[in-house]
Write a protein that holds these residues in place. Structure first.
Motif, PDB file in Angstrom:
ATOM      1  N   ALA A 239     -12.224  -6.336  -3.466  1.00  0.00           N
ATOM      2  CA  ALA A 239     -11.141  -6.293  -4.450  1.00  0.00           C
ATOM      3  C   ALA A 239     -10.189  -5.123  -4.205  1.00  0.00           C
ATOM      4  N   GLU A 240      -8.925  -5.324  -4.585  1.00  0.00           N
ATOM      5  CA  GLU A 240      -7.930  -4.248  -4.527  1.00  0.00           C
ATOM      6  C   GLU A 240      -8.152  -3.238  -5.651  1.00  0.00           C
ATOM      7  N   ALA A 241      -8.642  -3.725  -6.786  1.00  0.00           N
ATOM      8  CA  ALA A 241      -8.898  -2.855  -7.940  1.00  0.00           C
ATOM      9  C   ALA A 241     -10.302  -3.128  -8.464  1.00  0.00           C
ATOM     10  N   GLN A 242     -10.916  -2.089  -9.027  1.00  0.00           N
ATOM     11  CA  GLN A 242     -12.265  -2.210  -9.578  1.00  0.00           C
ATOM     12  C   GLN A 242     -12.254  -1.720 -11.015  1.00  0.00           C
ATOM     13  N   PHE A 243     -12.634  -2.594 -11.920  1.00  0.00           N
ATOM     14  CA  PHE A 243     -12.758  -2.247 -13.330  1.00  0.00           C
ATOM     15  C   PHE A 243     -14.207  -1.824 -13.543  1.00  0.00           C
TER      16      PHE A 243
ATOM     17  N   ASP B  17      -9.023   1.984  -7.259  1.00  0.00           N
ATOM     18  CA  ASP B  17      -8.625   1.101  -6.161  1.00  0.00           C
ATOM     19  C   ASP B  17      -9.772   0.979  -5.170  1.00  0.00           C
ATOM     20  N   ALA B  18      -9.542   0.281  -4.072  1.00  0.00           N
ATOM     21  CA  ALA B  18     -10.608   0.034  -3.092  1.00  0.00           C
ATOM     22  C   ALA B  18     -11.102   1.316  -2.434  1.00  0.00           C
ATOM     23  N   LYS B  19     -10.267   2.357  -2.426  1.00  0.00           N
ATOM     24  CA  LYS B  19     -10.641   3.635  -1.813  1.00  0.00           C
ATOM     25  C   LYS B  19     -11.324   4.580  -2.800  1.00  0.00           C
ATOM     26  N   GLY B  20     -11.413   4.191  -4.061  1.00  0.00           N
ATOM     27  CA  GLY B  20     -12.052   5.023  -5.073  1.00  0.00           C
ATOM     28  C   GLY B  20     -11.098   5.913  -5.852  1.00  0.00           C
ATOM     29  N   VAL B  21      -9.798   5.782  -5.595  1.00  0.00           N
ATOM     30  CA  VAL B  21      -8.792   6.573  -6.319  1.00  0.00           C
ATOM     31  C   VAL B  21      -8.617   5.973  -7.714  1.00  0.00           C
ATOM     32  N   GLU B  22      -8.617   6.820  -8.726  1.00  0.00           N
ATOM     33  CA  GLU B  22      -8.473   6.338 -10.105  1.00  0.00           C
ATOM     34  C   GLU B  22      -7.044   5.876 -10.369  1.00  0.00           C
ATOM     35  N   LEU B  23      -6.915   4.605 -10.734  1.00  0.00           N
ATOM     36  CA  LEU B  23      -5.620   4.053 -11.116  1.00  0.00           C
ATOM     37  C   LEU B  23      -5.402   4.201 -12.619  1.00  0.00           C
ATOM     38  N   VAL B  24      -6.475   4.041 -13.369  1.00  0.00           N
ATOM     39  CA  VAL B  24      -6.473   4.279 -14.813  1.00  0.00           C
ATOM     40  C   VAL B  24      -7.606   5.261 -15.067  1.00  0.00           C
TER      41      VAL B  24
ATOM     42  N   ARG C 272      -2.795  -2.696 -20.320  1.00  0.00           N
ATOM     43  CA  ARG C 272      -2.969  -1.440 -19.576  1.00  0.00           C
ATOM     44  C   ARG C 272      -3.041  -1.698 -18.072  1.00  0.00           C
ATOM     45  N   LEU C 273      -3.691  -2.774 -17.674  1.00  0.00           N
ATOM     46  CA  LEU C 273      -3.746  -3.121 -16.250  1.00  0.00           C
ATOM     47  C   LEU C 273      -2.356  -3.457 -15.716  1.00  0.00           C
ATOM     48  N   ALA C 274      -1.577  -4.189 -16.510  1.00  0.00           N
ATOM     49  CA  ALA C 274      -0.225  -4.561 -16.080  1.00  0.00           C
ATOM     50  C   ALA C 274       0.694  -3.343 -15.997  1.00  0.00           C
ATOM     51  N   ALA C 275       0.434  -2.326 -16.805  1.00  0.00           N
ATOM     52  CA  ALA C 275       1.292  -1.145 -16.847  1.00  0.00           C
ATOM     53  C   ALA C 275       0.899  -0.078 -15.835  1.00  0.00           C
ATOM     54  N   MET C 276      -0.258  -0.221 -15.196  1.00  0.00           N
ATOM     55  CA  MET C 276      -0.707   0.844 -14.288  1.00  0.00           C
ATOM     56  C   MET C 276       0.106   0.842 -13.014  1.00  0.00           C
ATOM     57  N   LYS C 277       0.159   2.012 -12.410  1.00  0.00           N
ATOM     58  CA  LYS C 277       0.884   2.204 -11.148  1.00  0.00           C
ATOM     59  C   LYS C 277      -0.114   2.128 -10.000  1.00  0.00           C
ATOM     60  N   PRO C 278       0.169   1.315  -8.981  1.00  0.00           N
ATOM     61  CA  PRO C 278      -0.746   1.272  -7.833  1.00  0.00           C
ATOM     62  C   PRO C 278      -0.717   2.581  -7.073  1.00  0.00           C
ATOM     63  N   ALA C 279      -1.841   2.918  -6.458  1.00  0.00           N
ATOM     64  CA  ALA C 279      -1.924   4.161  -5.685  1.00  0.00           C
ATOM     65  C   ALA C 279      -1.033   4.044  -4.452  1.00  0.00           C
ATOM     66  N   THR C 280      -0.408   5.157  -4.092  1.00  0.00           N
ATOM     67  CA  THR C 280       0.475   5.130  -2.930  1.00  0.00           C
ATOM     68  C   THR C 280      -0.185   5.730  -1.721  1.00  0.00           C
TER      69      THR C 280
ATOM     70  N   PRO D 228      -0.193  -5.313 -10.855  1.00  0.00           N
ATOM     71  CA  PRO D 228       0.121  -4.586  -9.629  1.00  0.00           C
ATOM     72  C   PRO D 228      -0.940  -4.756  -8.523  1.00  0.00           C
ATOM     73  N   PHE D 229      -1.805  -5.747  -8.653  1.00  0.00           N
ATOM     74  CA  PHE D 229      -2.846  -6.017  -7.669  1.00  0.00           C
ATOM     75  C   PHE D 229      -3.075  -7.527  -7.631  1.00  0.00           C
ATOM     76  N   HIS D 230      -3.701  -7.999  -6.562  1.00  0.00           N
ATOM     77  CA  HIS D 230      -3.941  -9.438  -6.406  1.00  0.00           C
ATOM     78  C   HIS D 230      -5.399  -9.822  -6.632  1.00  0.00           C
ATOM     79  N   SER D 231      -6.297  -8.839  -6.551  1.00  0.00           N
ATOM     80  CA  SER D 231      -7.709  -9.129  -6.796  1.00  0.00           C
ATOM     81  C   SER D 231      -8.343  -7.947  -7.510  1.00  0.00           C
ATOM     82  N   ILE D 232      -9.326  -8.263  -8.360  1.00  0.00           N
ATOM     83  CA  ILE D 232     -10.003  -7.232  -9.136  1.00  0.00           C
ATOM     84  C   ILE D 232     -11.481  -7.587  -9.250  1.00  0.00           C
ATOM     85  N   TYR D 233     -12.292  -6.555  -9.238  1.00  0.00           N
ATOM     86  CA  TYR D 233     -13.725  -6.702  -9.489  1.00  0.00           C
ATOM     87  C   TYR D 233     -13.984  -6.180 -10.891  1.00  0.00           C
TER      88      TYR D 233
END
Length: 173
Positions: free
Chosen positions: A76-80, A115-122, A165-173, A39-44
């Motif tokens: 990145a769109e998502a941060q692990f 996500d990039a804004k600091g909202v927890e996706l997982v 788990r990354l593939a199953a997560m919902k992106p923040a709206t 659900p994202f194109h780039s990850i850190y």
């Protein structure tokens, strides 16, 4: 002889019907094609450069062909975020002489994805794997190799669980 061939024909027809019905309903084994839609194109990935787990996770994410691995968290769109990683070895059982007969190997990983804004996706998640390993003091070198192999196997299993788990997560709206 005739009854035997009739049984064989009935079994073959039943197997053909089951195979046709299963294929026709769209059934597919989970992960059988090996691709996931992220659900994202780039990850850190917040792993140290020397982390074997981080290297394997990067390799698997790049293999999907959908995700870029960012060098900086801000790109990145998502941060692990790695919260903790540990390997433990404890005695599971002893023989009658009080010597180790079996060890329990444990590999634990804790992480959170934002996500990039600091909202927890997982939310903070812990994956813990365990393997039993028989021990023989006359084969110490072989058992050390077996232990390393078991840890590598657990590492590969953890990477696959993270990707699912990354593939199953919902992106923040």
């Amino acid at each position: 002889m005739r009854a035997l061939s009739r049984k064989w024909v009935v079994r073959a027809v039943a197997a053909l019907l089951v195979a046709t019905g299963t294929a026709g309903c769209g059934f597919q084994l989970r992960g059988s094609n090996g691709s996931y839609t992220m659900p994202f194109h780039s990850i850190y990935l917040g792993f140290p450069d020397t982390s074997a787990l981080g290297t394997e996770l990067k390799r698997n994410l790049r293999a999907t062909g959908q995700v870029d691995i960012a060098d900086k968290a801000s790109d990145a769109e998502a941060q692990f975020v790695l919260l903790g990683e540990s390997r433990n070895k404890s005695i599971l059982s002893l023989n009658s002489l009080g010597r180790v007969r079996e060890y329990l190997l444990t590999y634990t990983l804790s992480f959170v994805v934002r996500d990039a804004k600091g909202v927890e996706l997982v939310p903070p998640t812990q994956i813990s794997l365990r393997r039993n390993m028989a021990f023989d003091e006359t084969q110490v070198l072989a058992k050390e190799s077996e232990e390393a192999l078991l840890y590598r196997d657990m590492q590969a299993d953890i990477v696959q669980q993270i990707i699912r788990r990354l593939a199953a997560m919902k992106p923040a709206t």
